[in-house]
Design an enzyme around this catalytic site. Sequence first.
Site: not given
Length: 748
Positions: A30, A33, A443
């Site tokens: 996770c 961690c 863009d």
Amino acid sequence: MTLGTTDGAPTSLESPARQIIELDVQGMTCASCAARIEKKLSKLDGVQASVNYATEKAHVVAPAGLTADDLIATVQAAGYDAALPVPEAKPRDRAAEIKRRLIVSATLAVPVIAMAMIPPLQFPGWQWVSLALATPVVTWAAWPFHRSTLVNLRHGAATMDTLISLGTSAAYLWSLVALIFGNAGMIGMTHRWTLSLSHDHQLTSIYFEAAVGIITFILLGRYIEARSRQDASSALRALAEVGAKSVTVLRGGAEVTVPIEKLVVDDEFVVRPGEKIATDGVVVSGDSAIDNSVITGESLPVDVHPGSAVVGASVNTTGRLVVRATAVGADTQLAQIAHLVELAQAGKSRSQALADKISGVFVPIVIALALITLVVWLVLGESATFAVTAAVSVLIISCPCALGLATPTALLAGSLRGSQLGILIRGPEALEEAHRIQVIALDKTGTITAGQMSLDSVVPAPGADADEVLKLAATLESASEHPIARAIVKASHATTEQLEDFSNIPGRGVRARVHGRPAAAGNAALMSDQGWAIPDELSQAAADAAKRGASTVFVGRAGTVTGLVAVTDKIDPNAAAAVGALHELGLRTVMVTGDNQAAAEYVAAQVGLDGVRADVLPGDKFNVVTELQAGGTVPVAMVGDGVNDAAALSQADLGIAMGSGTDAAIAASDLTLMRHDLMLAVDAIRLSRRTLNTIRGNLFWAFIYNVCAIPIAALGYLNPMFAGAAMAFSSVFVVTNSLRLRTWSPKH
């Protein structure tokens, strides 16, 4: 090696006193961690560490005296593993690992759950068969949860995995005790369907179905999460595939083909028509038109000649070129864009998922409540069987299956609905950010415009005929492979005429003889070379076309310029409506393009954009997005389709790629639009917001369910078997609520 800072300026971090070390990290389950490893590494003197859970990478800036082994040992001390990256190693497929456990778990869990919940299926000895089927699920399939629990306990932490491990282990072990030491193991035993606990309970119930059901449901959620997370690193692999793999180098007067890794600065190499330019360089000889769309996203080709700079991975369309390499490897523009993508991904780490935040407080409370339940009933004089069973009920009813399913099931339902509409959602982070977006940067070419060149207008000189001008232009351009030429030929429906003495003048145009008379099509310089005067009306028309971003081709015959043909990239028909819809969503719209200011402002006015950033170089869109984010205080979405957009898409809080764009842009994005329709960007944001609201609703009801059910279980009014059923019902509720997304429809 240089690294980009938050303002886009490169900062040299590697020096004789400092070094950069990359590590592959294993064992993270996770985001917490990754945070724990990062914190552990950063405690070392002089170390700056960034750990990316999505890519399983640790980027460490360390003093020269610190070795990779020291860093690996620190990671291992935190309960995880690490190693130096292996060149060309295939990335570990986390999703495949979880899928194997999920398949085994689901296959074994279905009969266990069916036998426990359907009395007619409880044949003599069914409980022992359930034990045999449940054991691999609770041990091997659930091992990642048990391992994570052990690692977290070493650091005094509790997560979702802790409660999953404790709840399933408690259900399994107490069932095992009931089988061996109680009456549950007697052949012919069936479940007694009582809601509350019996005070003379004699261990006649087993709860294997609760254990295997929880594990299977949670593995399903983890599989969905892993599939979305492993895609996060695909942007860099897509960028790596863009470049050339080999190059033809001039050595000793001969052409020698070598791997791209053998190319060095100042080498001269040959680029034939249709080939990719191997690396950044300067044209030594030859004239051609270069297609930079893979890098810039712009469809208009660029004419090059000796002295012109070219970019690696762009495509040579017409003439043969000899190029001198000015940058190779990590110093090329493509490599720098890839590096920006990596930095943006590393810097885009989000806070722990809401369910993990809840479990961070919820899990320790539940464990404490289960222990309190056990102690209180024992103090009140109840039997150990009753007290332990009540405590197990608390753990089982509290198992966060619904919490664990809240996000992935809604994400799956939303993603499936999105795919039906032509929208791909990468993961929950995209949903979180879509809800917050305030500014959307777009863009131009391939996003607001169609991305394909087409005829804009034909302007005849006074006394000339427009149809004849277009026919002559198509005749002359029919022998050319230039993209502008192809657009002109495609636009003309007349039969082209026979050409004689055709010649292509790179950077100018083409000329030939038509019916024995000289004719030419090209720019003003070509007309001047021919000695043919351009009428003032055509010069003004060319200037007006340029303001619209169009490319112009003058056409002449026998000393007279008879007209001009303008070719442009048309604005997408839905662009204006899409921009209006974005405004209705409360978003400010800004166009970011490499086009000139006049052309950009023309397009912006046509579709109703709020702002324009023109003349933006390929590597600078990243900086523009960073600037719009105002130091991280303004959430920004970016819509693009080119490789040069990839870094900006990753840096943006929400990256949206047009599916008609490059693989690198798609891989770097959070949302991908599978057809060229800007209105899909509107639908994507609306769907993302709806999906996120569903996730939040799921989390709320799942949490409220636990809050209400825990006291009932603790007071002894809930049999563990029914606690497991109630837990399953909460999961069904969450799934059903998520599935409502399948009927969501956009409002146009």
